[in-house]
Design a protein around this motif. Structure first.
Motif, PDB file in Angstrom:
ATOM      1  N   SER A 250       0.820  -1.210   0.000  1.00 35.86           N
ATOM      2  CA  SER A 250       0.000   0.000   0.000  1.00 35.86           C
ATOM      3  C   SER A 250       0.855   1.262   0.000  1.00 35.86           C
ATOM      4  O   SER A 250       0.368   2.352  -0.307  1.00 35.86           O
ATOM      5  CB  SER A 250      -0.930   0.007   1.219  1.00 35.86           C
ATOM      6  OG  SER A 250      -0.179   0.099   2.422  1.00 35.86           O
ATOM      7  N   VAL A 251       2.147   1.124   0.354  1.00 39.27           N
ATOM      8  CA  VAL A 251       3.057   2.279   0.398  1.00 39.27           C
ATOM      9  C   VAL A 251       3.999   2.289  -0.799  1.00 39.27           C
ATOM     10  O   VAL A 251       4.240   3.337  -1.402  1.00 39.27           O
ATOM     11  CB  VAL A 251       3.866   2.274   1.716  1.00 39.27           C
ATOM     12  CG1 VAL A 251       4.846   3.435   1.742  1.00 39.27           C
ATOM     13  CG2 VAL A 251       2.935   2.339   2.915  1.00 39.27           C
ATOM     14  N   CYS A 252       4.534   1.112  -1.128  1.00 40.39           N
ATOM     15  CA  CYS A 252       5.511   1.008  -2.222  1.00 40.39           C
ATOM     16  C   CYS A 252       4.933   0.198  -3.377  1.00 40.39           C
ATOM     17  O   CYS A 252       3.920  -0.490  -3.225  1.00 40.39           O
ATOM     18  CB  CYS A 252       6.802   0.357  -1.730  1.00 40.39           C
ATOM     19  SG  CYS A 252       7.537   1.154  -0.286  1.00 40.39           S
ATOM     20  N   SER A 253       5.614   0.247  -4.515  1.00 36.54           N
ATOM     21  CA  SER A 253       5.201  -0.554  -5.666  1.00 36.54           C
ATOM     22  C   SER A 253       5.564  -2.015  -5.425  1.00 36.54           C
ATOM     23  O   SER A 253       6.418  -2.339  -4.585  1.00 36.54           O
ATOM     24  CB  SER A 253       5.885  -0.059  -6.941  1.00 36.54           C
ATOM     25  OG  SER A 253       7.285  -0.309  -6.869  1.00 36.54           O
ATOM     26  N   ILE A 254       4.915  -2.904  -6.165  1.00 36.99           N
ATOM     27  CA  ILE A 254       5.157  -4.333  -5.976  1.00 36.99           C
ATOM     28  C   ILE A 254       6.599  -4.696  -6.328  1.00 36.99           C
ATOM     29  O   ILE A 254       7.200  -5.586  -5.703  1.00 36.99           O
ATOM     30  CB  ILE A 254       4.160  -5.163  -6.819  1.00 36.99           C
ATOM     31  CG1 ILE A 254       4.307  -6.655  -6.507  1.00 36.99           C
ATOM     32  CG2 ILE A 254       4.334  -4.902  -8.300  1.00 36.99           C
ATOM     33  CD1 ILE A 254       3.226  -7.511  -7.110  1.00 36.99           C
ATOM     34  N   ILE A 255       7.189  -4.002  -7.303  1.00 33.91           N
ATOM     35  CA  ILE A 255       8.592  -4.275  -7.668  1.00 33.91           C
ATOM     36  C   ILE A 255       9.520  -3.905  -6.517  1.00 33.91           C
ATOM     37  O   ILE A 255      10.447  -4.652  -6.178  1.00 33.91           O
ATOM     38  CB  ILE A 255       8.975  -3.493  -8.936  1.00 33.91           C
ATOM     39  CG1 ILE A 255       8.131  -3.973 -10.124  1.00 33.91           C
ATOM     40  CG2 ILE A 255      10.458  -3.640  -9.241  1.00 33.91           C
ATOM     41  CD1 ILE A 255       8.385  -3.204 -11.404  1.00 33.91           C
ATOM     42  N   SER A 256       9.256  -2.772  -5.877  1.00 38.88           N
ATOM     43  CA  SER A 256      10.083  -2.344  -4.741  1.00 38.88           C
ATOM     44  C   SER A 256       9.949  -3.319  -3.578  1.00 38.88           C
ATOM     45  O   SER A 256      10.942  -3.679  -2.934  1.00 38.88           O
ATOM     46  CB  SER A 256       9.685  -0.939  -4.298  1.00 38.88           C
ATOM     47  OG  SER A 256       9.896   0.001  -5.330  1.00 38.88           O
ATOM     48  N   VAL A 257       8.710  -3.756  -3.305  1.00 41.08           N
ATOM     49  CA  VAL A 257       8.482  -4.679  -2.184  1.00 41.08           C
ATOM     50  C   VAL A 257       9.204  -5.999  -2.429  1.00 41.08           C
ATOM     51  O   VAL A 257       9.890  -6.527  -1.539  1.00 41.08           O
ATOM     52  CB  VAL A 257       6.975  -4.916  -1.979  1.00 41.08           C
ATOM     53  CG1 VAL A 257       6.741  -6.028  -0.963  1.00 41.08           C
ATOM     54  CG2 VAL A 257       6.293  -3.637  -1.517  1.00 41.08           C
ATOM     55  N   ILE A 258       9.082  -6.551  -3.639  1.00 36.32           N
ATOM     56  CA  ILE A 258       9.755  -7.813  -3.963  1.00 36.32           C
ATOM     57  C   ILE A 258      11.267  -7.650  -3.851  1.00 36.32           C
ATOM     58  O   ILE A 258      11.961  -8.526  -3.316  1.00 36.32           O
ATOM     59  CB  ILE A 258       9.356  -8.283  -5.374  1.00 36.32           C
ATOM     60  CG1 ILE A 258       7.874  -8.668  -5.403  1.00 36.32           C
ATOM     61  CG2 ILE A 258      10.214  -9.463  -5.808  1.00 36.32           C
ATOM     62  CD1 ILE A 258       7.361  -9.018  -6.785  1.00 36.32           C
ATOM     63  N   SER A 259      11.786  -6.536  -4.326  1.00 39.13           N
ATOM     64  CA  SER A 259      13.230  -6.303  -4.279  1.00 39.13           C
ATOM     65  C   SER A 259      13.726  -6.194  -2.842  1.00 39.13           C
ATOM     66  O   SER A 259      14.752  -6.792  -2.487  1.00 39.13           O
ATOM     67  CB  SER A 259      13.572  -5.017  -5.042  1.00 39.13           C
ATOM     68  OG  SER A 259      13.163  -5.096  -6.381  1.00 39.13           O
ATOM     69  N   TYR A 260      13.008  -5.439  -2.012  1.00 35.52           N
ATOM     70  CA  TYR A 260      13.426  -5.283  -0.616  1.00 35.52           C
ATOM     71  C   TYR A 260      13.342  -6.599   0.154  1.00 35.52           C
ATOM     72  O   TYR A 260      14.221  -6.927   0.960  1.00 35.52           O
ATOM     73  CB  TYR A 260      12.570  -4.221   0.075  1.00 35.52           C
ATOM     74  CG  TYR A 260      12.955  -2.803  -0.268  1.00 35.52           C
ATOM     75  CD1 TYR A 260      14.272  -2.355  -0.123  1.00 35.52           C
ATOM     76  CD2 TYR A 260      12.012  -1.899  -0.749  1.00 35.52           C
ATOM     77  CE1 TYR A 260      14.635  -1.054  -0.444  1.00 35.52           C
ATOM     78  CE2 TYR A 260      12.367  -0.591  -1.078  1.00 35.52           C
ATOM     79  CZ  TYR A 260      13.673  -0.174  -0.919  1.00 35.52           C
ATOM     80  OH  TYR A 260      14.035   1.115  -1.246  1.00 35.52           O
ATOM     81  N   VAL A 261      12.279  -7.361  -0.087  1.00 36.01           N
ATOM     82  CA  VAL A 261      12.150  -8.662   0.594  1.00 36.01           C
ATOM     83  C   VAL A 261      13.263  -9.601   0.157  1.00 36.01           C
ATOM     84  O   VAL A 261      13.871 -10.302   0.987  1.00 36.01           O
ATOM     85  CB  VAL A 261      10.766  -9.280   0.291  1.00 36.01           C
ATOM     86  CG1 VAL A 261      10.703 -10.720   0.790  1.00 36.01           C
ATOM     87  CG2 VAL A 261       9.664  -8.460   0.952  1.00 36.01           C
ATOM     88  N   ALA A 262      13.556  -9.625  -1.164  1.00 39.24           N
ATOM     89  CA  ALA A 262      14.631 -10.485  -1.663  1.00 39.24           C
ATOM     90  C   ALA A 262      15.983 -10.071  -1.088  1.00 39.24           C
ATOM     91  O   ALA A 262      16.793 -10.923  -0.688  1.00 39.24           O
ATOM     92  CB  ALA A 262      14.664 -10.428  -3.193  1.00 39.24           C
ATOM     93  N   LEU A 263      16.243  -8.763  -1.006  1.00 43.62           N
ATOM     94  CA  LEU A 263      17.500  -8.278  -0.438  1.00 43.62           C
ATOM     95  C   LEU A 263      17.613  -8.634   1.049  1.00 43.62           C
ATOM     96  O   LEU A 263      18.691  -9.007   1.527  1.00 43.62           O
ATOM     97  CB  LEU A 263      17.602  -6.761  -0.615  1.00 43.62           C
ATOM     98  CG  LEU A 263      17.954  -6.267  -2.022  1.00 43.62           C
ATOM     99  CD1 LEU A 263      17.852  -4.747  -2.086  1.00 43.62           C
ATOM    100  CD2 LEU A 263      19.365  -6.722  -2.408  1.00 43.62           C
ATOM    101  N   ALA A 264      16.508  -8.535   1.775  1.00 44.34           N
ATOM    102  CA  ALA A 264      16.528  -8.885   3.199  1.00 44.34           C
ATOM    103  C   ALA A 264      16.840 -10.369   3.391  1.00 44.34           C
ATOM    104  O   ALA A 264      17.667 -10.741   4.242  1.00 44.34           O
ATOM    105  CB  ALA A 264      15.185  -8.526   3.846  1.00 44.34           C
TER     106      ALA A 264
END
Length: 212
Positions: free
Chosen positions: A52-66
């Motif tokens: 709801s705050v970020c785009s789906i690409i950003s969320v997937i990227s941040y989760v993958a990086l974590a």
């Protein structure tokens, strides 16, 4: 006589796998294991709030990086530890690397056939409603769509998903604890709705009440 194909070992194993999966979902929704349900619910809610705050690409990227940060750090740590202790424990994730994570073809076929059957039923029901096979049912559908226009004006799809997730993890527990009271009030409301619909059907020409 030919053996029934549904009694083959693969079909039996697939049925047991589906039953086990359903039991796990029920255990999650009813909070049988507080820690496991808390992790699944918290992670799912965090993911939806992030979307709801970020785009789906950003969320997937941040989760993958974590996840990569955790696994790479742990892999390096275990490698250094093994070098210092001169041990040969092997890859720290070997157990997970050797585990079969594929989806069986039997499971795909079973769920695919089920989804196709539901899709065909949905198409037939929509055809019945839009072509006014039953006037009262089409009117109820029109009222539902009219109500959903107001719901859509208040909430977007992601908000409804968040509310649905919270409801899915809270309603089963609430219903289990207050089943008698909920069933009682549901029966009263359902009776009132049926009475109102019966009166409407009686006033509409050609609309006969359905037999139970």
């Amino acid at each position: 006589m030919h053996a029934n194909s549904d009694n083959t070992p693969s079909a039996t194993a697939s049925g047991m796998e589906i039953k086990h999966w359903k039991e796990q979902v029920v255990d999650l929704l009813y909070w049988r294991d507080l820690q496991r349900t808390g992790v699944v619910f918290g992670a799912s809610l965090f993911l939806l709030l992030s979307l709801s705050v970020c785009s789906i690409i950003s969320v997937i990227s941040y989760v993958a990086l974590a996840l990569l940060s955790v696994t790479i750090s742990f892999r390096i740590y275990k490698g250094i530890l093994q070098a210092v202790q001169k041990s040969e424990d092997g890859h720290p994730f070997k157990m997970y690397l050797d585990k079969d994570v594929g989806i069986s073809s039997e499971l795909v076929h079973k769920y695919g056939d089920t989804a196709l059957a539901h899709f065909n039923s949905l198409i037939k029901e929509l055809r019945r409603l839009f072509l006014v096979e039953d006037l009262v049912d089409s009117l109820k559908f029109a009222v539902l769509m009219w109500i959903l226009t107001y719901v859509g004006a208040l909430f977007n799809g992601l908000t409804l998903l968040i509310l649905g997730l919270i409801g899915a993890f809270s309603w089963p527990v609430i219903y289990e604890k207050h089943q008698a009271q909920i069933d009682h009030y549901y029966g009263l409301v359902n009776k009132q709705i049926k009475d109102v619909l019966g009166k409407i059907q009686a006033k509409i020409p050609g609309a006969k009440p359905k037999t139970e």
